[in-house]
Design a protein around this motif. Structure first.
Motif, short mmCIF file in Angstrom:
data_model
loop_
_atom_site.label_atom_id
_atom_site.label_comp_id
_atom_site.label_asym_id
_atom_site.label_seq_id
_atom_site.Cartn_x
_atom_site.Cartn_y
_atom_site.Cartn_z
N HIS A 1 0.81 -1.22 0.00
CA HIS A 1 0.00 0.00 0.00
C HIS A 1 0.85 1.27 0.00
O HIS A 1 0.31 2.37 0.08
CB HIS A 1 -0.95 0.01 1.22
N ARG A 2 2.14 1.14 -0.09
CA ARG A 2 2.99 2.34 -0.13
C ARG A 2 2.83 3.10 -1.44
O ARG A 2 3.24 4.24 -1.55
CB ARG A 2 4.46 1.97 0.07
N GLN A 3 2.29 2.44 -2.44
CA GLN A 3 2.03 3.12 -3.69
C GLN A 3 0.59 2.83 -4.10
O GLN A 3 -0.03 1.87 -3.62
CB GLN A 3 2.98 2.63 -4.79
N LYS A 4 0.04 3.64 -4.94
CA LYS A 4 -1.33 3.45 -5.37
C LYS A 4 -1.45 2.15 -6.15
O LYS A 4 -0.70 1.90 -7.08
CB LYS A 4 -1.79 4.62 -6.24
N ILE A 5 -2.39 1.31 -5.73
CA ILE A 5 -2.61 0.06 -6.44
C ILE A 5 -3.36 0.36 -7.73
O ILE A 5 -4.39 1.02 -7.72
CB ILE A 5 -3.41 -0.93 -5.57
N GLN A 6 -2.81 -0.10 -8.83
CA GLN A 6 -3.43 0.19 -10.13
C GLN A 6 -3.54 -1.09 -10.93
O GLN A 6 -2.54 -1.67 -11.35
CB GLN A 6 -2.60 1.22 -10.90
#
Length: 531
Positions: free
Chosen positions: A516-521
């Protein structure tokens, strides 16, 4: 989501037999993990401590927040390899520092001076990949004699990737911080040299491309360590050190302070209300057999991993040998794919459909592997098992949401690929102590080899020496059983660790937090699915 109602009888003979055998395997795992805690011969540890230094694991403990969990990664790297300490002279893992989730790479200087061998490099480069994929800051706790020169042929050609990845992470805004406690020589000096932040301990840390002995040999110049690469020189003259610490405690405090000031790189996880599973994780050991040939109900396992033992199953009456469902683990929504038998065409189509939906909804995927492969036979070939299995593999390869894989039993043949095995690069991959990883089971593999050899002998008109054939079959079986065991795979850094099955839920929670440290895409596109 509905609560799953378990049908397991914990007093049955099958349950009790499973429990006893799995406890034995977990005990073996604990023995191996205990050996990974060793930080070298006692005399070297005492000499290190007498110099006022902390041991590697003490440094890690002080760096972490007091209440932080620490998920140690690849602790069994190098297990069973001649001349390699278990763990490959590195403590690596994931935890929280000043409220920020980070990866830690700590040299163990009391084992061969912290020199890096082939397995140290493999382990470090796997950490680099985890950091890049999950946007995790990396903290290097450095005290290393550099490369083990006796292994230079295995290290040199690939070792430079470490420096490449440091540069790429810095460009991407993923911070690296080095705390240099002692020697940092040759290529190892580029670790602080390419880090965003560097702390060096006064009168203790040194960094140079060539130490005094090599310098004398190469240029005939005579220099002492401090003027050549001492911490104070780097703080006052070269500019390599950003902070000169009086001792190790101050160095670690400064590292914690800087980490707390890093620009937030993650989507803030909301405060989640987490409901524990309704069934005890201890029951996993009685549910799953140590013998991967004995099946278990994947739904029973899922119920012991997910919040409240609640999940919403997708297509429960179709492709029943693959269980697909949506649930929460530590408050985070996930899609789960779990084997419940051999993969059939229907199962593969169902899995492909489910992966597409999870990508549309940006749901991370959890793969629970216990698979002997795709179904074979004339009927299944005619019904398209190749093209349908290929759809599943295509969907996994094209999926862009994070995937976490756990080997809970067999991981054989193309089933390994169809359930996001090592070669499909899941974000994290763990194995249970009963897991088996191979082209096929040892008995089947030996049978295939024996059949092929007998056919070749028949065509050539040669007689089979049955005694020699039997000896050869036993040798091959022993080799396959050794190489398919989780200890071998973890030693080779094919996974991120062998874990106690009872810890699976918590391990998944820590890994999901990292994703979750980056936007899940999720992806909106796939390759060609053969219809």
């Amino acid at each position: 989501m509905q609560v799953f109602h378990s049908q397991i009888n914990t007093r049955s003979k099958a349950y009790q037999d499973n429990l006893a055998l799995m406890h034995g395997l977990v005990g073996l795992l604990q023995d191996h993990l205990q050996s990974a805690l060793d930080q070298g011969p006692e005399k070297y540890q005492q000499r290190h401590l007498q110099q006022g230094k902390l041991l590697a694991r003490e440094r890690v403990e002080l760096l972490l927040d007091p209440e932080s969990p620490f998920l140690e990664l690849m602790p069994l790297a190098g297990l069973g390899e001649k001349g390699i300490a278990v763990g490959a002279s590195m403590v690596a893992g994931m935890g929280w520092v000043n409220g920020v989730q980070v990866l830690i790479n700590a040299s163990v200087p009391t084992i061969k001076g912290g020199a890096m061998n082939d397995f140290t490099v493999r382990k470090g480069q796997r950490l680099d990949k985890i950091a890049a994929e999950n946007h995790l800051p990396m903290v290097f706790l450095v005290e290393s004699a550099g490369a083990d020169l006796t292994q230079q042929a295995k290290i040199f050609n690939t070792g430079g990737a470490t420096f490449r990845e440091l540069a790429r992470r810095s460009k991407a805004g993923i911070s690296s911080l080095s705390v240099v406690f002692g020697s940092c020589a040759a290529g190892g000096a580029y670790i602080p040299g390419m880090s965003d932040y560097v702390v060096m301990v006064d009168k203790q840390a040194h960094a140079y491309l060539a130490g005094p002995a090599l310098l004398k040999m190469a240029t005939n110049e005579i220099a002492d360590e401090d003027s050549l690469g001492g911490a104070e020189m780097h703080a006052r003259q070269s500019g390599l050190a950003d902070y000169l610490a009086a001792d190790e405690y101050q160095a670690i405090r400064q590292a914690r302070e800087w980490i707390g000031l890093l620009k937030p790189q993650q989507r803030a996880l909301p405060r989640l209300s987490v409901e524990a599973p309704r069934y005890d994780s201890e029951e996993i050991l009685g549910l799953v057999s140590a013998d991967v040939r004995i099946p278990y109900d994947a739904r029973e396992l899922i119920a012991r991993l997910v919040d409240g033992s609640r999940y919403s199953e997708f297509k429960p009456l179709y492709g029943e040998t693959l269980v697909t469902c949506v649930a929460k683990i530590h408050g985070m929504s996930v899609g789960i794919l779990a084997n419940n038998g051999v993969l059939l065409s229907e199962s593969a189509n169902k899995g492909c459909h489910f992966i597409q939906l999870c990508n549309k909804q940006n749901l991370p995927l959890i793969f629970l592997q216990n698979i002997t492969g795709f179904m074979v036979g004339t009927e299944y070939e005619q019904n398209g098992i190749i093209k349908n299995g290929s759809k599943l593999i295509n969907a996994i390869a094209s999926s862009e949401v994070p995937a976490i894989t756990v080997l809970t039993g067999a991981s054989y043949g193309a089933g390994n690929y169809g359930m996001s095995g090592h070669s499909f690069e899941p974000r994290f991959l763990f194995a249970w102590p009963n897991a088996r990883l191979a082209v096929m089971g040892s008995e089947q593999l030996v049978g295939v080899i024996d059949t092929v050899q007998r056919q070749a002998a028949h065509k050539a008109g040669r007689e089979i020496n049955e005694a020699q054939a039997e000896t050869f079959k036993q040798q091959i079986k022993t080799q396959i059983e050794f190489q398919s065991a989780p200890w071998y795979g973890s030693s080779q850094v094919w996974d991120d660790g062998v874990i106690d099955p009872r810890d699976t839920r918590h391990v998944l929670g820590l890994c999901l937090a990292a994703t979750h440290r980056q936007k899940i895409q999720g992806t909106q596109g796939y390759g060609v699915f053969r219809m």
